[in-house]
Design a protein around this motif. Structure first.
Motif, PDB file in Angstrom:
ATOM      1  N   THR A  36       1.442  75.249  31.315  1.00 43.45           N
ATOM      2  CA  THR A  36       2.691  76.009  31.270  1.00 43.45           C
ATOM      3  C   THR A  36       2.974  76.490  32.684  1.00 43.45           C
ATOM      4  OG1 THR A  36       2.279  76.697  28.995  1.00 43.45           O
ATOM      5  CG2 THR A  36       3.872  77.995  30.256  1.00 43.45           C
ATOM      6  N   THR A  38       6.254  77.751  35.629  1.00 42.94           N
ATOM      7  CA  THR A  38       7.566  78.367  35.790  1.00 42.94           C
ATOM      8  C   THR A  38       8.571  77.335  36.285  1.00 42.94           C
ATOM      9  OG1 THR A  38       6.486  80.451  36.340  1.00 42.94           O
ATOM     10  CG2 THR A  38       8.799  80.246  36.942  1.00 42.94           C
ATOM     11  N   ALA A  39       9.794  77.398  35.763  1.00 45.40           N
ATOM     12  CA  ALA A  39      10.861  76.502  36.205  1.00 45.40           C
ATOM     13  C   ALA A  39      10.992  76.565  37.725  1.00 45.40           C
ATOM     14  CB  ALA A  39      12.182  76.881  35.543  1.00 45.40           C
ATOM     15  N   GLY A  83       9.832  70.442  41.184  1.00 45.32           N
ATOM     16  CA  GLY A  83      10.031  71.409  40.103  1.00 45.32           C
ATOM     17  C   GLY A  83      10.846  70.782  38.993  1.00 45.32           C
ATOM     18  N   LEU A 103       3.610  68.994  30.257  1.00 44.85           N
ATOM     19  CA  LEU A 103       4.054  70.159  31.010  1.00 44.85           C
ATOM     20  C   LEU A 103       5.017  70.941  30.138  1.00 44.85           C
ATOM     21  CD1 LEU A 103       4.912  68.500  34.438  1.00 44.85           C
ATOM     22  CD2 LEU A 103       2.985  70.019  33.950  1.00 44.85           C
ATOM     23  N   VAL A 105       7.597  73.892  30.685  1.00 42.00           N
ATOM     24  CA  VAL A 105       8.240  74.624  31.770  1.00 42.00           C
ATOM     25  C   VAL A 105       9.079  75.746  31.159  1.00 42.00           C
ATOM     26  CG1 VAL A 105       9.749  74.431  33.774  1.00 42.00           C
ATOM     27  CG2 VAL A 105       8.259  72.508  33.153  1.00 42.00           C
TER      28      VAL A 105
END
Length: 115
Positions: A36, A38-39, A83, A103, A105
């Motif tokens: 997990t 972060t965007a 990203g 992933l 996100v």
């Protein structure tokens, strides 16, 4: 900073820290297998093995949008993705289809999750 705010200019938000995934020769193959992040956080796959591998979003092979494809990552090489937007991104190694990861996100800064 007071001067910047009085001019209507806010400091740019910081880029989330780099998230690292290691490619392994044995199960679970991608470590962590589920992550997990972060965007917008850059994500790097490191390949310390003696074989070539890929990190390829499942959408690239299933007719959906292809969000990332590392191409062949050489032994001792790496691939960095700048990203991703929020979402769930299952991926695999096209050279070794048994190798799979995911992933997740999220919008808010996440405490990196590794399983």
């Amino acid at each position: 900073l007071v001067g910047l705010f009085s001019l209507g200019v806010a400091p740019a938000p910081a880029t989330p820290p780099l998230f690292q995934i290691t490619i392994e020769s044995g199960s679970p193959y991608f470590l962590p297998a589920s992550a997990t992040v972060t965007a917008g956080a850059p994500i790097r796959w490191d390949n310390p093995t003696a074989s070539y591998h890929t990190a390829t979003h499942d959408g690239c092979m299933m007719g959906g949008p292809c969000m990332f494809d590392s191409g062949s990552v050489a032994p001792n090489g790496s691939y960095t993705l700048p990203g991703l937007p929020p979402g769930r991104y299952p991926y695999h190694c096209t050279l070794h289809p048994i190798m799979r990861g995911v992933l997740i996100v999220v919008d808010q800064p996440a405490t990196p999750s590794q399983t």
